[in-house]
Write an enzyme that holds these catalytic residues in place. Structure first.
Site, PDB file in Angstrom:
ATOM      1  N   ASP A 123       2.947   5.005  13.265  1.00 21.59           N
ATOM      2  CA  ASP A 123       2.653   3.724  13.319  1.00 21.59           C
ATOM      3  C   ASP A 123       3.101   2.556  12.055  1.00 21.59           C
ATOM      4  OD1 ASP A 123       1.173   4.488  11.246  1.00 21.59           O
ATOM      5  OD2 ASP A 123      -0.539   4.881  12.435  1.00 21.59           O
ATOM      6  N   GLU A 126       3.410  11.364  18.020  1.00 19.66           N
ATOM      7  CA  GLU A 126       2.065  10.964  17.510  1.00 19.66           C
ATOM      8  C   GLU A 126       1.450   9.681  18.315  1.00 19.66           C
ATOM      9  OE1 GLU A 126       0.444   9.481  13.532  1.00 19.66           O
ATOM     10  OE2 GLU A 126       0.116  11.417  13.403  1.00 19.66           O
ATOM     11  N   GLU A 165      -0.865  -1.038  11.544  1.00 22.15           N
ATOM     12  CA  GLU A 165      -0.529   0.036  12.151  1.00 22.15           C
ATOM     13  C   GLU A 165      -1.209   0.237  13.558  1.00 22.15           C
ATOM     14  OE1 GLU A 165      -1.781   0.018   9.102  1.00 22.15           O
ATOM     15  OE2 GLU A 165      -0.458   1.329   7.752  1.00 22.15           O
ATOM     16  N   HIS A 220      -4.685   4.150  -0.025  1.00 19.60           N
ATOM     17  CA  HIS A 220      -3.600   3.505  -0.057  1.00 19.60           C
ATOM     18  C   HIS A 220      -3.463   2.363   0.985  1.00 19.60           C
ATOM     19  CE1 HIS A 220      -1.180   4.964   3.597  1.00 19.60           C
ATOM     20  NE2 HIS A 220      -2.194   5.866   3.437  1.00 19.60           N
ATOM     21  N   ARG A 271      -3.531  -0.610   3.345  1.00 19.25           N
ATOM     22  CA  ARG A 271      -3.286  -2.320   3.162  1.00 19.25           C
ATOM     23  C   ARG A 271      -4.827  -2.668   3.458  1.00 19.25           C
ATOM     24  NH1 ARG A 271       1.116  -5.779   3.806  1.00 19.25           N
ATOM     25  NH2 ARG A 271       2.347  -3.872   4.249  1.00 19.25           N
ATOM     26  N   HIS A 284      -0.854   6.270  -5.346  1.00 22.85           N
ATOM     27  CA  HIS A 284       0.003   5.882  -4.593  1.00 22.85           C
ATOM     28  C   HIS A 284       0.862   4.889  -5.602  1.00 22.85           C
ATOM     29  CE1 HIS A 284       1.921   3.726  -1.308  1.00 22.85           C
ATOM     30  NE2 HIS A 284       1.515   4.649  -0.247  1.00 22.85           N
TER      31      HIS A 284
HETATM   32  N1  UDP Z   1       0.969  13.484   0.247  1.00 30.08           N
HETATM   33  C1  UDP Z   1       1.718  13.899  -0.663  1.00 30.08           C
HETATM   34  N2  UDP Z   1       1.808  13.597  -2.068  1.00 30.08           N
HETATM   35  C2  UDP Z   1       0.938  12.749  -2.383  1.00 30.08           C
HETATM   36  C3  UDP Z   1      -0.343  12.504  -1.375  1.00 30.08           C
HETATM   37  C4  UDP Z   1       0.013  12.566  -0.104  1.00 30.08           C
HETATM   38  O1  UDP Z   1       2.878  14.672  -0.091  1.00 30.08           O
HETATM   39  O2  UDP Z   1       0.543  12.491  -3.350  1.00 30.08           O
HETATM   40  C5  UDP Z   1       1.142  13.738   1.732  1.00 30.08           C
HETATM   41  C6  UDP Z   1      -0.192  14.273   2.484  1.00 30.08           C
HETATM   42  O3  UDP Z   1      -0.048  15.663   2.514  1.00 30.08           O
HETATM   43  C7  UDP Z   1      -0.074  13.657   3.858  1.00 30.08           C
HETATM   44  C8  UDP Z   1       0.825  12.642   3.573  1.00 30.08           C
HETATM   45  O4  UDP Z   1       1.474  12.511   2.491  1.00 30.08           O
HETATM   46  O5  UDP Z   1       0.826  14.384   4.726  1.00 30.08           O
HETATM   47  C9  UDP Z   1       0.054  11.377   3.962  1.00 30.08           C
HETATM   48  O6  UDP Z   1       0.397  10.069   3.562  1.00 30.08           O
HETATM   49  P1  UDP Z   1      -0.062   8.680   3.586  1.00 30.08           P
HETATM   50  O7  UDP Z   1      -1.731   9.146   2.981  1.00 30.08           O
HETATM   51  O8  UDP Z   1       0.767   8.091   2.300  1.00 30.08           O
HETATM   52  O9  UDP Z   1      -0.131   7.970   4.767  1.00 30.08           O
HETATM   53  P2  UDP Z   1      -0.845   8.285   6.126  1.00 30.08           P
HETATM   54  O10 UDP Z   1      -0.989   9.695   6.788  1.00 30.08           O
HETATM   55  O11 UDP Z   1      -2.194   7.695   5.984  1.00 30.08           O
HETATM   56  O12 UDP Z   1       0.097   7.367   7.203  1.00 30.08           O
END
Ligand code: UDP
Length: 355
Positions: free
Chosen positions: A94, A116, A130, A204, A206, A236
């Site tokens: 997204d 997804e 998103e 993280h 927004r 982040h």
């Molecule tokens: N993750 C990572 N390192 C970090 C924090 C998160 O590799 O320091 C991984 C986590 O395992 C997950 C993904 O990043 O698979 C999630 O990313 P994020 O939270 O940025 O995005 P979202 O999933 O909310 O779109």
């Protein structure tokens, strides 16, 4: 058959890597296309999966706007599509990269596969942007790879043709298995941090920037003080997030603030955590594989499976609601074996569906 995989952020790499690896194994022509919407965090993940982009748009700029990102991806992907003879373009999730990638392919008459598909919070502005991105991508996709039966149901309710929908599981579980097979996560964690029995935190989103994130962090801090549990928090890179984290947690002796860690290290931290507090989507999908309870620091969710299967709670964004959710969650025993989001075979199902 030639497939172009478009990705630009950390979670997109994690969730696309299993498809990239599986396609190579199956002898499918796969072209990796990075937008680099989040340059550093994307690169960190590419290394983990030994992926090198065939194309790199390198679009990231300081203070980039959503429209700026979308405009660049629209145009630059068209240039790549004109050079390659793609049968499919796959986008994931997204992000603005995924939304603009899907529209660019659609404009050029290339079939779109949405990895997804079908996640819905029900509020077009939350998560922002998103939820809008997902809905737009699903409209223009020829194949909708829904991770769960619930996401399939969302698509059917919007009148999308059932022939276009395939329930595949979420590729994040494939990625997690890939890492678990190759690495000893417990010893990686022990080398990285000394504390045990900690609250793992990531924030993280927004729509949480500003006051909401401050309140969430205050709730987590209060819980950490009362229950005498350390906080482990890979922060982040976004300056808007870092500012607030600094304001609430700088100088707090029980907070271990880290730079973002690579995926292997992150999974090791997740495996070792006592409880998780996060607004991340991917982490909700990973935590059940390690039997961890997630306090979701948001007001809406597009992953009701987590809550329905007893792996998490929707905590809201108030100091007291986050604190209470942590109190409720800390002693919950969860079933370690069953991840409601997937079984590690999603990439194969996705590729078989296009074949
Ligand atoms: N993750 C990572 N390192 C970090 C924090 C998160 O590799 O320091 C991984 C986590 O395992 C997950 C993904 O990043 O698979 C999630 O990313 P994020 O939270 O940025 O995005 P979202 O999933 O909310 O779109």
């Amino acid at each position: 058959m030639k497939i172009g995989l478009v990705f630009g952020t950390r979670p997109e790499v994690i969730k696309m890597a299993p498809i990239y690896i599986k396609a190579k194994e199956m002898g499918i022509d796969i072209v990796s296309i990075a937008t680099a919407q989040h340059r550093e965090m994307m690169d960190m993940m590419l290394k983990v999966f030994k992926m090198k982009p065939d194309y790199d748009m390198n679009i990231m700029t300081e203070n980039q706007s959503l429209n700026g990102v979308a405009a660049k991806v629209l145009v630059k992907l068209e240039e790549i599509i004109c050079k390659e003879n793609f049968d499919w373009i796959f986008v994931q999730g997204d992000t603005t990269t995924a939304m603009a990638g899907a529209i660019s392919a659609f404009h050029k008459g290339v079939k779109v596969g949405h990895v997804e598909a079908g996640l819905r919070s029900g509020d077009i502005r939350d998560p922002f942007p998103e939820e809008m991105n997902r809905r737009v991508i699903d409209q223009v996709s020829d194949l909708l790879f829904a991770p769960t039966t619930n996401s399939r149901k969302n698509l059917l309710e919007e009148g999308l043709n059932k022939e276009r929908i395939v329930v595949t599981g979420n590729t994040v579980v494939d990625a997690l298995y890939y890492v678990q097979e190759k690495f000893d996560l417990d010893s990686i964690r022990k080398k990285y941090i000394e504390v045990e029995n900690y609250i793992l935190v990531t924030l993280h989103r927004r729509e949480n920037w500003g006051e909401k994130m401050k309140k969430i962090l205050e709730g987590i801090k209060e819980f950490s003080q009362e229950y005498n549990l350390p906080i482990v928090f890979p922060v982040h890179l976004n300056p808007k997030v870092r500012e607030i984290v600094k304001e609430v947690l700088d100088g707090y002796e029980k907070a271990i603030l880290l730079e973002p860690v690579d995926y292997i290290t992150f999974l090791s931290l997740l495996k070792g955590a006592r409880i998780v507090a996060s607004d991340s989507g991917g982490i909700q999908e990973e935590a059940p594989s390690f039997g961890k309870f997630v306090v979701v620091c948001r007001n809406t969710t597009e992953r009701p499976e987590l809550i329905e299967s007893g792996y998490g709670i929707l905590a809201g964004t108030e100091k007291s609601s986050v604190y209470k959710a942590l109190v409720r969650g800390i002693d919950v025993k969860v079933d370690r074996t069953k991840n409601p989001f997937g079984d590690g075979k999603a990439a194969e199902r996705i590729l078989k569906a296009v074949i």
